[in-house]
Design a protein around this motif. Sequence first.
Motif, short mmCIF file in Angstrom:
data_model
loop_
_atom_site.label_atom_id
_atom_site.label_comp_id
_atom_site.label_asym_id
_atom_site.label_seq_id
_atom_site.Cartn_x
_atom_site.Cartn_y
_atom_site.Cartn_z
N LEU A 23 0.86 -1.18 0.00
CA LEU A 23 0.00 0.00 0.00
C LEU A 23 0.90 1.23 0.00
CD1 LEU A 23 -2.80 1.29 0.20
CD2 LEU A 23 -2.62 1.07 2.68
N ASP A 24 0.99 1.90 -1.14
CA ASP A 24 1.80 3.11 -1.26
C ASP A 24 0.96 4.29 -0.78
OD1 ASP A 24 4.15 1.97 -2.42
OD2 ASP A 24 3.05 1.78 -4.30
N GLU A 25 1.25 4.76 0.43
CA GLU A 25 0.48 5.87 0.99
C GLU A 25 0.97 7.22 0.48
OE1 GLU A 25 -1.22 7.37 5.29
OE2 GLU A 25 0.35 5.87 5.24
N GLY A 26 2.27 7.31 0.17
CA GLY A 26 2.83 8.57 -0.28
C GLY A 26 3.00 9.55 0.86
N LYS A 27 2.91 10.85 0.56
CA LYS A 27 3.06 11.90 1.58
C LYS A 27 1.84 11.89 2.48
CE LYS A 27 6.62 14.66 -0.08
NZ LYS A 27 7.74 14.52 0.78
N THR A 28 2.08 11.93 3.79
CA THR A 28 0.98 11.85 4.74
C THR A 28 1.38 12.46 6.07
OG1 THR A 28 -0.64 10.36 5.72
CG2 THR A 28 1.62 9.56 5.59
N THR A 29 0.40 12.64 6.93
CA THR A 29 0.63 13.05 8.31
C THR A 29 0.18 11.91 9.21
OG1 THR A 29 0.33 15.38 7.81
CG2 THR A 29 0.04 14.71 10.11
N CYS A 30 1.07 11.46 10.07
CA CYS A 30 0.78 10.37 10.99
C CYS A 30 1.67 10.51 12.21
CB CYS A 30 1.01 9.03 10.32
SG CYS A 30 0.61 7.62 11.38
N CYS A 31 1.10 10.30 13.38
CA CYS A 31 1.89 10.27 14.62
C CYS A 31 2.65 11.59 14.84
CB CYS A 31 2.83 9.08 14.64
SG CYS A 31 1.99 7.51 14.38
N TYR A 32 1.96 12.70 14.56
CA TYR A 32 2.52 14.05 14.74
C TYR A 32 3.75 14.29 13.87
CZ TYR A 32 -0.66 14.18 18.68
OH TYR A 32 -1.80 14.14 19.47
N ALA A 33 3.82 13.63 12.70
CA ALA A 33 4.95 13.81 11.80
C ALA A 33 4.48 13.81 10.35
CB ALA A 33 5.97 12.69 12.01
N LYS A 34 5.19 14.53 9.50
CA LYS A 34 4.96 14.53 8.06
C LYS A 34 5.94 13.54 7.45
CE LYS A 34 3.46 19.31 8.08
NZ LYS A 34 3.75 20.67 7.64
N SER A 35 5.41 12.58 6.73
CA SER A 35 6.25 11.49 6.21
C SER A 35 5.81 11.06 4.82
CB SER A 35 6.16 10.27 7.13
OG SER A 35 6.58 10.56 8.43
N GLU A 36 6.69 10.34 4.17
CA GLU A 36 6.42 9.60 2.94
C GLU A 36 6.46 8.14 3.37
OE1 GLU A 36 6.27 8.60 -1.22
OE2 GLU A 36 6.29 10.63 -0.45
N LYS A 37 5.42 7.33 3.03
CA LYS A 37 5.43 5.95 3.53
C LYS A 37 4.66 4.99 2.66
CE LYS A 37 3.76 7.00 7.58
NZ LYS A 37 3.34 6.85 8.97
#
Length: 148
Positions: free
Chosen positions: A87-101
């Motif tokens: 599952l390519d989520e791409g740029k996102t906000t999770c767990c109080y952080a901005k990430s690519e995942k």
Amino acid sequence: MKRLHVHVGVNDLAQSIQFYSTLFAAEPAVLKDDYAKWMLDDPRVNFAISSGNHARKGIEHLGIQAEDTNELAEVYGRLKAADRPVLDEGKTTCCYAKSEKSWIADPDGIVWEAFFTDGDATVYGDSPALDTLAAEEPARCCAPSGVA
């Protein structure tokens, strides 16, 4: 150098912060009302705990945190080579952080994330539909109340 990531859902955040701070001999690097994170160098791990509606008790998920986008591309290549749905989520906000995942589940349904964090966020964030990956009950990192 990559870092192992472990996310655990807990019943009592304050009690768990005290326990893990003692165990790691370190205070959390990030501390919120429903979340705490330790960025440890020995062992090299991003260890997070959360409570509330977005946290399933016990292991939420495991992960590999890349230090830069080149490392992330290397890990993404391994996910694709594992011959399982990714599952390519791409740029996102999770767990109080901005990430690519991106996300994958092992043959027993244990969910893993591969990610690179490039900033802080003021909100906990959202979660993709991880139940499409897991054979059993879906992991719910970062899901707001009522969302799996």
